[in-house]
Write a protein that holds these residues in place. Structure first.
Motif, PDB file in Angstrom:
ATOM      1  N   GLN A 190       7.559 -66.075 -30.563  1.00  0.00           N
ATOM      2  CA  GLN A 190       6.306 -66.496 -29.954  1.00  0.00           C
ATOM      3  C   GLN A 190       6.040 -65.832 -28.606  1.00  0.00           C
ATOM      4  OE1 GLN A 190       4.172 -68.268 -31.614  1.00  0.00           O
ATOM      5  NE2 GLN A 190       5.384 -69.245 -33.230  1.00  0.00           N
ATOM      6  N   ASP A 191       7.084 -65.492 -27.868  1.00  0.00           N
ATOM      7  CA  ASP A 191       6.854 -64.851 -26.573  1.00  0.00           C
ATOM      8  C   ASP A 191       6.242 -63.464 -26.739  1.00  0.00           C
ATOM      9  OD1 ASP A 191       9.262 -63.931 -27.698  1.00  0.00           O
ATOM     10  OD2 ASP A 191      10.153 -63.496 -25.746  1.00  0.00           O
ATOM     11  N   VAL A 192       6.571 -62.787 -27.854  1.00  0.00           N
ATOM     12  CA  VAL A 192       5.958 -61.487 -28.132  1.00  0.00           C
ATOM     13  C   VAL A 192       4.477 -61.661 -28.440  1.00  0.00           C
ATOM     14  CG1 VAL A 192       5.981 -59.457 -29.638  1.00  0.00           C
ATOM     15  CG2 VAL A 192       8.144 -60.520 -28.948  1.00  0.00           C
ATOM     16  N   VAL A 193       4.145 -62.684 -29.239  1.00  0.00           N
ATOM     17  CA  VAL A 193       2.737 -62.977 -29.530  1.00  0.00           C
ATOM     18  C   VAL A 193       1.983 -63.222 -28.227  1.00  0.00           C
ATOM     19  CG1 VAL A 193       1.116 -64.510 -30.699  1.00  0.00           C
ATOM     20  CG2 VAL A 193       3.333 -64.012 -31.768  1.00  0.00           C
ATOM     21  N   CYS A 194       2.547 -64.058 -27.357  1.00  0.00           N
ATOM     22  CA  CYS A 194       1.889 -64.398 -26.096  1.00  0.00           C
ATOM     23  C   CYS A 194       1.653 -63.177 -25.222  1.00  0.00           C
ATOM     24  CB  CYS A 194       2.717 -65.418 -25.322  1.00  0.00           C
ATOM     25  SG  CYS A 194       2.739 -67.078 -26.012  1.00  0.00           S
ATOM     26  N   GLU A 195       2.663 -62.331 -25.106  1.00  0.00           N
ATOM     27  CA  GLU A 195       2.533 -61.175 -24.218  1.00  0.00           C
ATOM     28  C   GLU A 195       1.498 -60.188 -24.727  1.00  0.00           C
ATOM     29  OE1 GLU A 195       5.210 -57.839 -21.833  1.00  0.00           O
ATOM     30  OE2 GLU A 195       6.193 -59.259 -23.195  1.00  0.00           O
ATOM     31  N   ILE A 196       1.510 -59.928 -26.042  1.00  0.00           N
ATOM     32  CA  ILE A 196       0.528 -58.999 -26.596  1.00  0.00           C
ATOM     33  C   ILE A 196      -0.882 -59.581 -26.470  1.00  0.00           C
ATOM     34  CG2 ILE A 196      -0.260 -57.833 -28.692  1.00  0.00           C
ATOM     35  CD1 ILE A 196       2.678 -57.714 -29.576  1.00  0.00           C
ATOM     36  N   ALA A 197      -1.027 -60.864 -26.757  1.00  0.00           N
ATOM     37  CA  ALA A 197      -2.347 -61.502 -26.650  1.00  0.00           C
ATOM     38  C   ALA A 197      -2.877 -61.458 -25.227  1.00  0.00           C
ATOM     39  CB  ALA A 197      -2.260 -62.952 -27.138  1.00  0.00           C
ATOM     40  N   SER A 198      -1.982 -61.518 -24.236  1.00  0.00           N
ATOM     41  CA  SER A 198      -2.419 -61.486 -22.836  1.00  0.00           C
ATOM     42  C   SER A 198      -2.894 -60.103 -22.416  1.00  0.00           C
ATOM     43  CB  SER A 198      -1.270 -61.932 -21.922  1.00  0.00           C
ATOM     44  OG  SER A 198      -0.253 -60.935 -21.839  1.00  0.00           O
ATOM     45  N   LYS A 199      -2.515 -59.078 -23.173  1.00  0.00           N
ATOM     46  CA  LYS A 199      -2.842 -57.706 -22.802  1.00  0.00           C
ATOM     47  C   LYS A 199      -4.004 -57.113 -23.601  1.00  0.00           C
ATOM     48  CE  LYS A 199       1.897 -56.522 -21.365  1.00  0.00           C
ATOM     49  NZ  LYS A 199       1.652 -55.990 -20.017  1.00  0.00           N
ATOM     50  N   LEU A 200      -4.349 -57.731 -24.757  1.00  0.00           N
ATOM     51  CA  LEU A 200      -5.374 -57.170 -25.630  1.00  0.00           C
ATOM     52  C   LEU A 200      -6.558 -58.118 -25.774  1.00  0.00           C
ATOM     53  CD1 LEU A 200      -3.285 -55.625 -28.575  1.00  0.00           C
ATOM     54  CD2 LEU A 200      -4.343 -54.439 -26.652  1.00  0.00           C
ATOM     55  N   ASP A 201      -7.741 -57.544 -25.931  1.00  0.00           N
ATOM     56  CA  ASP A 201      -8.960 -58.335 -26.131  1.00  0.00           C
ATOM     57  C   ASP A 201      -9.346 -58.461 -27.593  1.00  0.00           C
ATOM     58  OD1 ASP A 201      -9.340 -58.799 -23.410  1.00  0.00           O
ATOM     59  OD2 ASP A 201     -10.408 -56.899 -23.140  1.00  0.00           O
ATOM     60  N   ILE A 202      -8.692 -57.728 -28.489  1.00  0.00           N
ATOM     61  CA  ILE A 202      -9.070 -57.761 -29.897  1.00  0.00           C
ATOM     62  C   ILE A 202      -8.238 -58.800 -30.650  1.00  0.00           C
ATOM     63  CG2 ILE A 202      -9.769 -55.327 -29.867  1.00  0.00           C
ATOM     64  CD1 ILE A 202      -7.177 -54.691 -31.394  1.00  0.00           C
ATOM     65  N   PRO A 203      -8.729 -59.283 -31.804  1.00  0.00           N
ATOM     66  CA  PRO A 203      -7.970 -60.268 -32.586  1.00  0.00           C
ATOM     67  C   PRO A 203      -6.638 -59.709 -33.084  1.00  0.00           C
ATOM     68  CG  PRO A 203     -10.271 -60.235 -33.262  1.00  0.00           C
ATOM     69  CD  PRO A 203     -10.069 -59.046 -32.372  1.00  0.00           C
ATOM     70  N   LEU A 204      -5.643 -60.571 -33.126  1.00  0.00           N
ATOM     71  CA  LEU A 204      -4.313 -60.215 -33.612  1.00  0.00           C
ATOM     72  C   LEU A 204      -4.097 -60.805 -34.996  1.00  0.00           C
ATOM     73  CD1 LEU A 204      -2.186 -60.785 -30.378  1.00  0.00           C
ATOM     74  CD2 LEU A 204      -3.282 -58.666 -31.178  1.00  0.00           C
ATOM     75  N   VAL A 205      -3.281 -60.107 -35.803  1.00  0.00           N
ATOM     76  CA  VAL A 205      -3.096 -60.459 -37.207  1.00  0.00           C
ATOM     77  C   VAL A 205      -1.615 -60.707 -37.490  1.00  0.00           C
ATOM     78  CG1 VAL A 205      -3.465 -59.712 -39.595  1.00  0.00           C
ATOM     79  CG2 VAL A 205      -5.073 -59.001 -37.789  1.00  0.00           C
ATOM     80  N   LEU A 206      -1.355 -61.751 -38.283  1.00  0.00           N
ATOM     81  CA  LEU A 206       0.010 -62.087 -38.693  1.00  0.00           C
ATOM     82  C   LEU A 206       0.174 -61.786 -40.171  1.00  0.00           C
ATOM     83  CD1 LEU A 206       2.716 -63.395 -37.760  1.00  0.00           C
ATOM     84  CD2 LEU A 206       1.772 -65.586 -38.545  1.00  0.00           C
ATOM     85  N   HIS A 207       1.073 -60.873 -40.503  1.00  0.00           N
ATOM     86  CA  HIS A 207       1.387 -60.538 -41.892  1.00  0.00           C
ATOM     87  C   HIS A 207       2.674 -61.242 -42.311  1.00  0.00           C
ATOM     88  CE1 HIS A 207      -1.152 -56.753 -42.798  1.00  0.00           C
ATOM     89  NE2 HIS A 207      -1.670 -57.343 -41.739  1.00  0.00           N
ATOM     90  N   GLY A 208       2.909 -61.270 -43.622  1.00  0.00           N
ATOM     91  CA  GLY A 208       4.165 -61.822 -44.138  1.00  0.00           C
ATOM     92  C   GLY A 208       4.305 -63.312 -43.881  1.00  0.00           C
ATOM     93  N   THR A 209       3.211 -64.069 -44.050  1.00  0.00           N
ATOM     94  CA  THR A 209       3.217 -65.477 -43.646  1.00  0.00           C
ATOM     95  C   THR A 209       3.665 -66.422 -44.750  1.00  0.00           C
ATOM     96  OG1 THR A 209       1.272 -64.808 -42.373  1.00  0.00           O
ATOM     97  CG2 THR A 209       1.896 -67.102 -42.251  1.00  0.00           C
ATOM     98  N   SER A 210       3.637 -65.999 -46.011  1.00  0.00           N
ATOM     99  CA  SER A 210       4.101 -66.874 -47.094  1.00  0.00           C
ATOM    100  C   SER A 210       5.550 -67.281 -46.843  1.00  0.00           C
ATOM    101  CB  SER A 210       3.984 -66.163 -48.448  1.00  0.00           C
ATOM    102  OG  SER A 210       2.641 -65.969 -48.812  1.00  0.00           O
ATOM    103  N   GLY A 211       5.784 -68.575 -46.754  1.00  0.00           N
ATOM    104  CA  GLY A 211       7.135 -69.063 -46.523  1.00  0.00           C
ATOM    105  C   GLY A 211       7.460 -69.355 -45.072  1.00  0.00           C
ATOM    106  N   VAL A 212       6.556 -68.994 -44.144  1.00  0.00           N
ATOM    107  CA  VAL A 212       6.776 -69.307 -42.733  1.00  0.00           C
ATOM    108  C   VAL A 212       6.380 -70.764 -42.490  1.00  0.00           C
ATOM    109  CG1 VAL A 212       6.146 -68.750 -40.349  1.00  0.00           C
ATOM    110  CG2 VAL A 212       6.318 -66.923 -42.053  1.00  0.00           C
TER     111      VAL A 212
END
Length: 283
Positions: A190-212
């Motif tokens: 989650q800290d990677v998600v937070c850091e990238i989201a703080s630096k970018l203005d475009i939407p972020l995408v999560l792949h490989g979610t089945s089973g998470v």
């Protein structure tokens, strides 16, 4: 109605919910996913991989999803998932797909930029959003090579440069998930998600979610994820329902009957995912 992913993902980013992107394999998948979107009043992305497209053709899948979108008031987007080159993305755009992904994540960084930028330029000219991928989502997606033993995380500073140089409109990031069936419990960094989201203005995408686990996905959305992909569990759900009907009715030779059970299983799981994504009532 058939729309692009631009407005739905920007709204998801602004209001901190996720839009579900569900891989559809045939007409029954399209109908089942649409039923879930209508029942929950959720925006929805239906997507196909190159491997799926090879089974019928871009035009067949466009025809099915366009027909579904014409029957409903919920926003429906048709997305090319893991586009495997410039030519495939151009074919999808000209066929009528309203969003494409160009996947250069399996090649070195500079080559990924060189692969992504031309598709993004054409997408901008045509008004079609272009998703790219930076970092490594593990496992095996479609016909692509398995990704094992590499650093699975997207570098936040590289992500900034990558978006600036390519012009992509959304970015799939590597945060510890994997394509296919998990062996053990996955963990989103989650800290990677937070850091990238703080630096970018475009939407972020999560792949490989089945089973998470749902709680991890919900936290990732809170931290900046706007689009969430599901594929494997829809295949599993459909097969479960189809085979259960055939086990009870082994003499059946009408494929529509077991298909209805398979569709019901897809609709059930997609509704659960939409509720967890927070997209209910956002159509």
């Amino acid at each position: 109605m058939l729309v692009t992913t631009k407005e739905m993902l920007l709204d998801a980013k602004k209001n901190h919910y996720g839009v579900g992107a569900f891989n559809v394999e045939n007409l029954e998948f399209v109908m089942a996913v649409l039923a879930a979107a209508e029942e929950t009043k959720s925006p929805v992305i239906m997507q196909t991989t190159p491997g799926t497209v090879k089974s019928a053709g871009l035009d067949y899948f466009y025809g099915m999803v366009a027909a579904a979108a014409a029957r409903t008031e919920v926003p429906v987007a048709l997305h090319l998932d893991h586009g495997d080159g410039f030519e495939r993305c151009m074919q999808a755009m000209h066929t009528g797909y309203t969003s494409v992904m160009i996947d250069g994540s399996h090649v070195p960084y500079e080559e990924n930029i060189a692969t992504t930028a031309p598709v993004a330029r054409v997408g901008a000219a045509m008004g079609i959003p272009v998703e790219a991928e930076l970092g490594k989502v593990g496992g095996k997606e479609d016909d692509g090579p398995a990704v094992e033993g590499e650093n699975p995380y997207t570098d936040p500073d590289e992500a900034v440069e990558f978006v600036e140089r390519t012009g992509c409109t959304s970015l799939a990031i590597g945060v510890g998930t994997a394509h296919g069936v998990y062996h053990g419990t996955p963990h989103i960094q989650q800290d990677v998600v937070c850091e990238i989201a703080s630096k970018l203005d475009i939407p972020l995408v999560l792949h490989g979610t089945s089973g998470v686990p749902d709680e991890q996905v919900a936290e990732a959305i809170k931290n900046g994820i706007s689009k969430v992909n599901y594929a494997t569990e829809l295949r599993q759900a459909y097969t479960k329902g189809f085979m259960a009907y055939m086990a009870e009715n082994p003499e059946c030779f009408d494929p529509k009957k077991p298909a209805k059970w398979g569709m019901a299983e897809i609709t059930k799981i997609v509704k659960i995912r939409m509720e967890n994504l927070g997209s209910v009532g956002r159509a």
